[in-house]
Motif scaffolding. Structure first.
Motif, PDB file in Angstrom:
ATOM      1  N   VAL A 476      46.735 -26.354 -78.777  1.00 22.25           N
ATOM      2  CA  VAL A 476      46.100 -26.981 -77.623  1.00 22.25           C
ATOM      3  C   VAL A 476      45.302 -26.065 -76.551  1.00 22.25           C
ATOM      4  CG1 VAL A 476      48.048 -27.858 -76.463  1.00 22.25           C
ATOM      5  CG2 VAL A 476      45.872 -29.256 -76.411  1.00 22.25           C
ATOM      6  N   ALA A 508      35.071 -36.983 -77.113  1.00 21.28           N
ATOM      7  CA  ALA A 508      34.957 -37.280 -75.774  1.00 21.28           C
ATOM      8  C   ALA A 508      35.038 -36.021 -74.952  1.00 21.28           C
ATOM      9  CB  ALA A 508      36.104 -38.260 -75.203  1.00 21.28           C
ATOM     10  N   GLU A 509      35.395 -35.101 -75.178  1.00 21.17           N
ATOM     11  CA  GLU A 509      35.263 -33.909 -74.296  1.00 21.17           C
ATOM     12  C   GLU A 509      34.027 -33.123 -74.630  1.00 21.17           C
ATOM     13  OE1 GLU A 509      37.616 -32.497 -72.227  1.00 21.17           O
ATOM     14  OE2 GLU A 509      39.162 -33.848 -72.383  1.00 21.17           O
ATOM     15  N   GLU A 549      46.878 -42.451 -76.201  1.00 22.83           N
ATOM     16  CA  GLU A 549      46.509 -42.202 -74.745  1.00 22.83           C
ATOM     17  C   GLU A 549      47.017 -43.368 -73.607  1.00 22.83           C
ATOM     18  OE1 GLU A 549      43.075 -40.015 -73.859  1.00 22.83           O
ATOM     19  OE2 GLU A 549      42.494 -40.996 -72.341  1.00 22.83           O
ATOM     20  N   VAL A 615      37.796 -48.390 -74.225  1.00 17.86           N
ATOM     21  CA  VAL A 615      38.478 -47.391 -73.495  1.00 17.86           C
ATOM     22  C   VAL A 615      38.374 -48.025 -72.048  1.00 17.86           C
ATOM     23  CG1 VAL A 615      38.326 -45.050 -72.648  1.00 17.86           C
ATOM     24  CG2 VAL A 615      37.950 -45.363 -75.016  1.00 17.86           C
TER      25      VAL A 615
ATOM     26  N   VAL B 195      44.806 -40.091 -87.690  1.00 17.45           N
ATOM     27  CA  VAL B 195      45.088 -40.700 -86.361  1.00 17.45           C
ATOM     28  C   VAL B 195      45.401 -42.140 -86.785  1.00 17.45           C
ATOM     29  CG1 VAL B 195      42.663 -41.196 -85.780  1.00 17.45           C
ATOM     30  CG2 VAL B 195      44.441 -41.035 -83.957  1.00 17.45           C
ATOM     31  N   PRO B 224      50.428 -36.225 -75.938  1.00 21.26           N
ATOM     32  CA  PRO B 224      50.011 -37.738 -75.899  1.00 21.26           C
ATOM     33  C   PRO B 224      51.119 -38.297 -76.946  1.00 21.26           C
ATOM     34  CG  PRO B 224      48.184 -36.707 -75.816  1.00 21.26           C
ATOM     35  CD  PRO B 224      49.118 -35.611 -76.146  1.00 21.26           C
ATOM     36  N   ARG B 227      54.491 -39.649 -75.520  1.00 24.04           N
ATOM     37  CA  ARG B 227      54.574 -40.282 -74.394  1.00 24.04           C
ATOM     38  C   ARG B 227      55.069 -41.694 -74.407  1.00 24.04           C
ATOM     39  NH1 ARG B 227      49.875 -40.502 -69.618  1.00 24.04           N
ATOM     40  NH2 ARG B 227      50.901 -41.740 -68.266  1.00 24.04           N
ATOM     41  N   ALA B 261      49.154 -26.693 -67.464  1.00 28.88           N
ATOM     42  CA  ALA B 261      47.957 -26.218 -68.032  1.00 28.88           C
ATOM     43  C   ALA B 261      48.149 -26.988 -69.417  1.00 28.88           C
ATOM     44  CB  ALA B 261      48.347 -24.657 -68.402  1.00 28.88           C
ATOM     45  N   LEU B 262      49.111 -27.366 -70.120  1.00 26.85           N
ATOM     46  CA  LEU B 262      49.377 -28.144 -71.439  1.00 26.85           C
ATOM     47  C   LEU B 262      48.611 -29.451 -71.183  1.00 26.85           C
ATOM     48  CD1 LEU B 262      50.350 -27.237 -74.341  1.00 26.85           C
ATOM     49  CD2 LEU B 262      52.498 -28.277 -73.491  1.00 26.85           C
ATOM     50  N   ALA B 265      45.007 -29.265 -70.735  1.00 22.69           N
ATOM     51  CA  ALA B 265      44.202 -28.869 -71.952  1.00 22.69           C
ATOM     52  C   ALA B 265      44.110 -29.925 -72.777  1.00 22.69           C
ATOM     53  CB  ALA B 265      44.708 -27.512 -72.530  1.00 22.69           C
ATOM     54  N   THR B 266      44.894 -30.881 -72.785  1.00 19.93           N
ATOM     55  CA  THR B 266      44.892 -31.838 -73.747  1.00 19.93           C
ATOM     56  C   THR B 266      43.728 -32.798 -73.531  1.00 19.93           C
ATOM     57  OG1 THR B 266      47.239 -31.984 -73.916  1.00 19.93           O
ATOM     58  CG2 THR B 266      46.306 -33.803 -74.848  1.00 19.93           C
ATOM     59  N   PRO B 267      42.771 -33.141 -74.784  1.00 26.10           N
ATOM     60  CA  PRO B 267      41.408 -33.752 -74.604  1.00 26.10           C
ATOM     61  C   PRO B 267      41.740 -35.224 -74.275  1.00 26.10           C
ATOM     62  CG  PRO B 267      41.772 -32.565 -76.623  1.00 26.10           C
ATOM     63  CD  PRO B 267      43.021 -32.458 -76.150  1.00 26.10           C
ATOM     64  N   ARG B 268      41.064 -35.903 -73.596  1.00 28.43           N
ATOM     65  CA  ARG B 268      41.121 -37.401 -73.099  1.00 28.43           C
ATOM     66  C   ARG B 268      39.982 -37.998 -73.594  1.00 28.43           C
ATOM     67  NH1 ARG B 268      45.188 -37.395 -69.010  1.00 28.43           N
ATOM     68  NH2 ARG B 268      46.509 -35.657 -69.451  1.00 28.43           N
ATOM     69  N   LEU B 269      40.363 -39.275 -73.956  1.00 26.64           N
ATOM     70  CA  LEU B 269      39.393 -40.283 -74.357  1.00 26.64           C
ATOM     71  C   LEU B 269      38.592 -40.526 -73.058  1.00 26.64           C
ATOM     72  CD1 LEU B 269      40.607 -43.017 -77.066  1.00 26.64           C
ATOM     73  CD2 LEU B 269      38.773 -41.105 -77.473  1.00 26.64           C
ATOM     74  N   ASP B 270      39.194 -41.085 -72.147  1.00 25.09           N
ATOM     75  CA  ASP B 270      38.434 -41.786 -71.049  1.00 25.09           C
ATOM     76  C   ASP B 270      38.304 -40.554 -70.012  1.00 25.09           C
ATOM     77  OD1 ASP B 270      37.766 -43.201 -69.223  1.00 25.09           O
ATOM     78  OD2 ASP B 270      39.426 -44.597 -69.046  1.00 25.09           O
ATOM     79  N   HIS B 273      40.364 -40.241 -66.952  1.00 24.37           N
ATOM     80  CA  HIS B 273      41.880 -39.658 -67.126  1.00 24.37           C
ATOM     81  C   HIS B 273      41.590 -37.934 -67.050  1.00 24.37           C
ATOM     82  CE1 HIS B 273      43.911 -43.417 -69.229  1.00 24.37           C
ATOM     83  NE2 HIS B 273      43.436 -43.536 -67.800  1.00 24.37           N
ATOM     84  N   ARG B 274      40.528 -37.801 -67.120  1.00 28.55           N
ATOM     85  CA  ARG B 274      40.287 -36.353 -67.439  1.00 28.55           C
ATOM     86  C   ARG B 274      40.762 -35.498 -65.812  1.00 28.55           C
ATOM     87  NH1 ARG B 274      34.766 -35.403 -70.241  1.00 28.55           N
ATOM     88  NH2 ARG B 274      35.859 -36.897 -71.574  1.00 28.55           N
ATOM     89  N   ARG B 277      40.343 -28.960 -65.999  1.00 23.37           N
ATOM     90  CA  ARG B 277      41.187 -28.167 -66.903  1.00 23.37           C
ATOM     91  C   ARG B 277      41.493 -26.874 -66.621  1.00 23.37           C
ATOM     92  NH1 ARG B 277      37.680 -28.107 -72.281  1.00 23.37           N
ATOM     93  NH2 ARG B 277      38.231 -30.430 -72.483  1.00 23.37           N
ATOM     94  N   ILE B 279      42.239 -23.295 -67.712  1.00 23.00           N
ATOM     95  CA  ILE B 279      41.956 -22.679 -69.202  1.00 23.00           C
ATOM     96  C   ILE B 279      43.063 -21.337 -68.773  1.00 23.00           C
ATOM     97  CG2 ILE B 279      40.548 -21.312 -70.582  1.00 23.00           C
ATOM     98  CD1 ILE B 279      39.966 -24.142 -70.529  1.00 23.00           C
TER      99      ILE B 279
END
Lengths: 616, 331, 320
Positions: A476, A508-509, A549, A615, B195, B224, B227, B261-262, B265-270, B273-274, B277, B279
């Motif tokens: 990741v 989304a990213e 999420e 979402v 998924v 995620p 979680r 960092a981990l 780096a995890t991509p978010r849908l919303d 929430h971002r 980042r 790197i």
């Protein structure tokens, strides 16, 4: 029993039955000499004639088979029993036991087989007993190696670890779990050994150092017939033929058995059937985006199977503009990768694009000839693949592979190309680029290899870059690096990016617009924000709910993606859909415009618009 | 998290590890490979009804730690107790008897089942080996287990290739539960699944955890995923534990720069929430030649001289443990 | 060459030397570990038991009365000095006999390997690219047939066809190259072809399978995605990568090839190592058999070492 084995099985079986039944066939005594009938031709009671001592040739042929096969089978089975046991124990115990049982066998393999046999014959004298002993010793290492290798690779299997974790004793694991699973390769080895033993036995007998005369043996018969070959050449042909046919049958049996046991090495591959490509663009379709740099419409990929043409991709259409990122998202079996490879003309030989158009720079990629398409590939139209290890050629330095990509599209001197390669390596963020150019792929990390692949793809400033799951194989933190790199490159070059992925979060990213695929069709497309906020197809909604999420426990989708040969006539998602009604299953559902720049393939998409936001 | 597990610390620890270490290879008489330090200084305790998420990237040693705790591979350092007792030597009768109480679920749905045996007979292996379920009847037990993981009893007669990946993963879970274990290690059980199927299996684990009072170690490379399932999370990097703590706290205020960092780096849908980042530069170093001092210092933006020379100890900080020299300063 | 590569090379060579030492040891102890008195064993050709005097003489000749370790040491140091003992039949030094005949055997093997590779490799590539076509079918069928016919049968049938029936060339024999080069090469042709048949067939099959396998690899798709010409893809990305497995197979095949040479020399009366070997086995002449077996096994180890090094040249992944 597999059908492939029937023919060689019958062949070998017949020879075996005849050999075993030799005493009850009423044949003349194979060792009884009759000098008066020396070298006699075919006659009553001796259909194949007599040999140089007047003995019956047919009888000797059949009794000879008995000797050869007895020696071969006995030694193969002894070797199999001893070798398999040693190999299995060695692989399971490791350490010094492994050394004693497996490595020590390499010594036997240092002798050419026939020479080791001769050494032993010198001491013990010729004879069937000596032969069985020597052949067993010769073939034990083969079984040790096969059993050892198979057990080692088996050990890595989770189901073996599972049985061990359940507390099964070693002997039970070896006999119940390991042995049945390695039986196939061992059986192949047995048949290989039988064939080799027949050859070796006949060779030694031919030299007069194998079976002791007057016992009949094919090798001895050839030895005898050689002396009279000028007068009676047919005497030579009978045993030669018998020997060759037996070994041919045995080899054929081995090959077929190997195919049956290990489908990976199948030598018979299904050949593509020629499917005539239909005339593209028969219907004057609507033009969703005149300014698109790549516009795909009605793309259908067909695979010819014995039961007809299946279509894992059917009627797929999308477009991407300059500087835009389009994500194609879908689970396994959605046809997203086939779509991408079809556009570039990189489909595997069994699949073909049978319908549709892919307009790129005013030309239809799908109707271009291969040479024209080749000029575009790696030039204006580039692609990055999922697994950067296997996608690079392991035997060349990465710099050379990059230079090759540069020089494939324009006359550049090697020095200029190297300078350009260095520049590209800097651009994709490879530290110490000068030294890295001379590295082999296996000397790099996964993230670094993917950077090399990207450098190769952007080498000729493509207008469209198709990236097929470029980060799926990466960690990741490395994925974040690559996503950032692709975004930066796009900002610099203004290229269009088609990003194929299974992860909605990655979509989304990175993406501006998204195209969701399910079972070979586009089910929804539109701007990422709008689609994720208020999906108009139940599948998109379900996928979003399944993505972990936030604090909600994700919700899965019951059932599985249908296989291409089982696609239903109606909506392909209906079986798994919580909103499905009878009308859904009745007839194919069209992809229709549901909003400005948005399309969905659902008859209830208007109702979907009234559901709570997906979402938050 | 659910109310049933609101006070996990009250339960007595079932699995206790202190300074656990594992080095593979090395210069034995018959081996000449370079030694690889897969796990070093791993300390943890896990009780019944608790679930711990073990998170790390490839090469972090998370799977090795899982197998160490199960006693499937012998440790090369540290102490490990199960239910207060040290583990008996590998392969001994006592070790095999202990298998009943600790089980494992694997990652690859294609390799987890023996292709040559019916799934029913594979699920029945465990009870047969440990003399369980003879009175109740083995087929009843297999049926119960299949029902527990959401499959039908008649499926016991089928072979693995007749099932989908998600179903095979469920069967693997049923096999692991067949001996009524107290401790279950799930080694990336959802990583190979699509998924939509992954979410189903996660839900299954969630339900089982509430139903069965298990000590669950859930290994994943994906933050995620753990979680929703785990009370606590442990983050590993290059064989070392970086941070361990309650899930919510760790996700909301990560204390270790690597955890941070981990997460970033995890991509978010919303988009909401971002986070900014972070790197990380470069790639994780090779476990054959781990960096000196803090193993993360080669990629850490906050690294100073002390990070290069001294190995940071795992120490308590605000309700969790962290191995970072600058944890307080970064908080 | 850098230090790491030199060390790696030294390890490989050391490994081969160790194997050679083990081979020598096994050959020595084979004589001594057989149950019973080796001298009695070697003398009992017919049914009659050998006389006490004969046994004593042989024991003395082979030095069997000395302590085992001393015999072993004499054997080892002899080999290092190139002394392989004397023939039991005519007291002729084994090493001299081998020195005379080894070059002839080597010539035969060399010719056979060249023919085998020259025929097998290109036809394998051609068959793979025309997979399922007429050339593939004919060549695959021929290869299967060739693999099924034992090498001495091929040899004998070649003699029958070309010497006995057609009378195009003599049934066998040998003429030194210096005397009559044309005749020398004519006599070389048939035996070399007979030995080469197995290698050609194996190399053909392996090349075809390997090329077919490489064609489906991801890196070939990458090469196509780069827009390389089909010719360049074939030569650089398919055929080049297909070489390594072929080299492995050739290495494994060499043992069979050396064994086949023994039989073919016998069939064609080629005066290489095979005729003294067979005579010695018949006459229970252990020193001679041991000497020749050691020589050919040493050759085998040497060829395998070369194949190993070649493999490393072809595939950077196995390099140090």
């Amino acid at each position: 029993m597999n059908r492939k084995l029937v023919m060689p099985g019958l062949w070998i079986g017949t020879i075996l039955v005849v050999a075993v039944a030799a005493p009850v066939l009423g044949l003349p005594d194979p060792v009884k000499q009759d000098i008066a009938r020396r070298l006699a031709g075919p006659m009553l009671g001796s259909p194949l004639g007599r040999d140089e001592f007047g003995r019956d040739v047919l009888s000797r042929l059949i009794w000879g088979a008995r000797t050869s096969l007895a020696v071969a089978f006995a030694s193969a089975f002894i070797a199999a029993a001893v070798g398999t046991a040693l190999g299995m124990i060695g692989a399971w115990k490791r350490g010094w036991v492994e050394w004693m049982t497996v490595r020590s066998m390499d010594v036997v393999l240092c002798f050419p087989p026939i020479l080791l046999a001769l050494l032993v014959v010198t001491l013990l004298g010729p004879g069937a007993g000596t032969l069985i002993l020597v052949l067993s010793i010769l073939y034990i290492p083969g079984f040790v190696r096969v059993a050892y290798g198979e057990v080692l690779s088996m050990r890595a299997n989770d189901y073996v670890e599972a049985v061990r974790a359940l507390g099964a004793p070693t002997s039970r694991i070896l006999l119940r779990t390991v042995l049945p699973n390695i039986a196939g390769p061992l059986l192949v080895q047995v048949s290989l050994c039988v064939a080799a033993a027949i050859v070796l036995e006949s060779g030694l007998s031919f030299l007069g150092l194998g079976v002791v005369p007057p016992s009949p043996s094919w090798g001895l018969m050839i030895r005898g017939a050689r002396t009279t070959m000028a007068q009676a050449p047919w005497l030579l042909l009978w045993p030669c033929g018998a020997l060759t046919l037996t070994i041919l049958g045995m080899n054929l049996f081995c090959d077929r058995l190997r195919d049956v046991v290990d489908p990976r090495t199948t030598s018979v591959r299904s050949r593509p059937r020629l499917i005539d490509r239909l005339v593209p663009g028969l219907l004057p379709g609507h033009d969703p985006a005149r300014d698109a740099v790549l516009a795909v419409d009605g793309l259908t990929v067909g695979i010819a199977t014995p039961r007809g043409v299946v279509k894992p991709v059917e009627g797929v259409g999308f477009h991407v503009r300059e500087g835009e990122t389009l994500a194609i998202v879908g689970e396994s079996g959605s046809g997203k990768s086939l779509t991408a490879t079809a556009i570039l003309g990189l489909l595997p030989p069994v699949a073909q694009a049978i319908e549709g158009t892919a307009r790129f720079a005013g030309r239809d990629l799908l109707s271009l000839d291969e040479e024209a398409r080749r000029r575009l590939r790696g030039g204006e139209l580039a692609m990055v693949f999922q697994d950067p290890m296997s996608s690079l050629n392991p035997v060349y330095r990465v710099g050379d592979q990059l230079v090759e990509a540069i020089r494939a599209h324009g006359s550049v001197s090697p020095e200029q190309a190297r300078a350009r390669a260095l520049e590209l390596f800097r651009k994709v963020g490879i530290a110490d680029p000068d030294r890295r150019l001379d590295a082999f792929p296996h000397e790099m990390s996964g993230g670094m290899r993917q950077r090399v692949m990207i450098a190769m793809a952007i080498a000729n400033n493509p207008r469209v870059l198709i990236a097929d799951e470029p980060t799926t194989a990466l960690d990741v933190t490395v994925q974040a690096q690559i996503l950032t790199l692709l975004k930066d490159l796009q900002t610099d070059n203004g290229m269009a990016l088609v990003f194929i992925t299974h992860s909605l979060s990655v979509v989304a990213e990175i993406a501006d617009r998204v195209c969701v695929m399910y079972a070979g069709q586009v089910v929804e497309d539109g701007p990422v924000g709008a689609v994720f906020h208020q999906p108009r197809h139940p599948y998109t909604r379900a996928l979003l709910a399944a993505t972990p999420e936030g604090d909600e426990l994700p919700t899965g989708i019951g059932g599985v993606v249908p296989l291409p040969q089982e696609f239903p006539t109606g909506c392909r998602f209906a079986e798994r859909c919580g909103f499905a009604i009878d009308t859904c299953r009745a007839a194919p559902v069209a992809l229709r415009e549901v909003d400005e720049g948005r399309r969905a393939r659902c008859i209830r998409s208007d109702e979907m618009a009234r559901l709570p936001e997906a979402v938050a | 998290m659910s109310a049933a597990h609101s006070s996990p610390m009250a339960a007595p620890a079932l699995v206790e590890a202190r300074d656990l270490a594992k080095t593979f290879g090395g210069t034995g008489f018959f081996t000449t490979s370079l030694p690889v330090q897969a796990v070093k200084g791993a300390t943890l305790s896990l009780g019944r009804g608790q679930s711990l998420g073990l998170v790390g990237e490839s090469g972090s040693g998370k799977s090795t730690l899982g197998r160490l705790l199960l006693g499937l591979i012998p440790a090369t350092g540290g102490t490990l107790t199960f239910d207060g007792q040290p583990l008996p030597p590998e392969g001994s009768a006592a070790w095999r008897a202990l298998r009943r109480r600790m089980q494992i679920v694997f990652q690859d749905p294609n390799g987890t089942l023996d292709p040559r045996r019916t799934v029913g007979s594979q699920i029945a292996d465990g009870p047969a080996l440990h003399g369980l379920g003879r009175s109740a009847g083995t087929s009843d037990r297999v049926a119960d287990l299949l029902a527990l993981v959401g499959l039908e009893a008649r499926m016991a007669q089928r072979f693995p290739h007749e099932f989908s990946g998600g179903q095979r993963q469920r069967i693997g879970i049923a096999r692991a539960l067949s001996t009524d274990p107290d401790f279950l290690v799930a080694d990336e059980p959802v990583s190979a699944l699509d998924v939509s199927v992954q979410a189903q299996v996660l839900r299954l684990f969630h339900g089982l955890r509430e139903k069965l009072d298990l000590a669950l170690l859930f290994i994943s490379h994906d933050l995620p995923v753990v979680r929703h399932l785990c009370d606590r999370v442990m983050v590993m990097y290059l064989g070392r534990v970086m941070e361990e703590g309650p899930t919510r706290a760790l996700f909301e205020v990560p204390a270790h720069p690597y955890t941070r960092a981990l997460l970033s780096a995890t991509p978010r849908l919303d988009p909401a929430h971002r986070v900014t980042r972070i790197i990380l530069p470069g790639d994780p170093p090779s476990p054959v030649k781990p960096p000196s001092g803090c193993v993360f210092h080669t990629r850490c933006a906050h690294a100073t001289e002390v990070c290069r020379t001294e190995i940071p100890a795992l120490r308590p900080l605000a309700g969790r443990t962290v191995a970072c020299h600058h944890a307080e300063a970064l908080a | 060459m850098n230090g790491k590569a030199a060390k790696w090379l030294a390890r490989r060579i050391g490994g081969s030397l160790l194997l050679a030492f083990l081979v020598v040891t096994i050959v020595f102890f084979t004589l001594h570990l057989v149950p019973g008195d080796p001298a009695v064993l070697l003398l009992s050709t017919g049914g009659a038991a050998p006389s006490q005097e004969q046994v004593m003489r042989l024991r003395d000749k082979l030095g069997l009365d000395r302590p085992l370790i001393e015999q072993y040491w004499t054997f080892l140091s002899g080999i290092v000095q190139g002394d392989l003992g004397k023939s039991l039949q005519d007291d002729y030094p084994v090493a001299s006999e081998i020195a005379l005949r080894l070059p002839r055997t080597l010539e035969l093997i060399f010719a056979a390997v060249i023919i085998g590779l020259a025929v097998g490799f290109p036809s394998g590539v051609k068959a793979a690219f025309g997979h399922g076509g007429w050339f593939d079918r004919i060549a695959s069928g021929t290869a299967a047939l060739l693999m099924a016919i034992p090498v001495f049968v091929v040899g004998t049938l070649l003699v029958l066809a070309f010497a006995v029936q057609l009378r195009w060339m003599p049934a066998g024999g040998f003429t030194p190259f210096s005397q009559d080069p044309v005749k020398h090469l004519t006599l070389l042709t048939l035996p070399a072809l007979a030995i080469a048949k197995g290698l050609a067939a194996t190399v053909f099959r392996m090349t075809k399978a390997s090329v077919l396998d490489v064609m489906t690899r991801d890196h070939v798709r990458t090469a196509r995605a780069k827009g390389l010409t089909p010719r360049r893809i074939t030569m650089r990305h398919v055929v080049r990568n297909a070489l390594s497995p072929v080299v492995t197979v050739v290495g494994l095949q060499i043992g069979t090839l050396l064994g086949g040479t023994v039989l073919v020399e016998y069939v064609f009366n080629w005066p290489g190592l095979s005729s003294p070997l067979i005579k010695a086995v018949e006459g229970r002449d252990y020193p001679m058999v041991a000497g020749i077996v050691l020589t050919i096994s040493g050759l085998f180890l040497l060829i395998n070492l070369i194949m190993d090094l070649l493999y490393a040249v072809l595939d950077p992944r196995v390099r140090p």
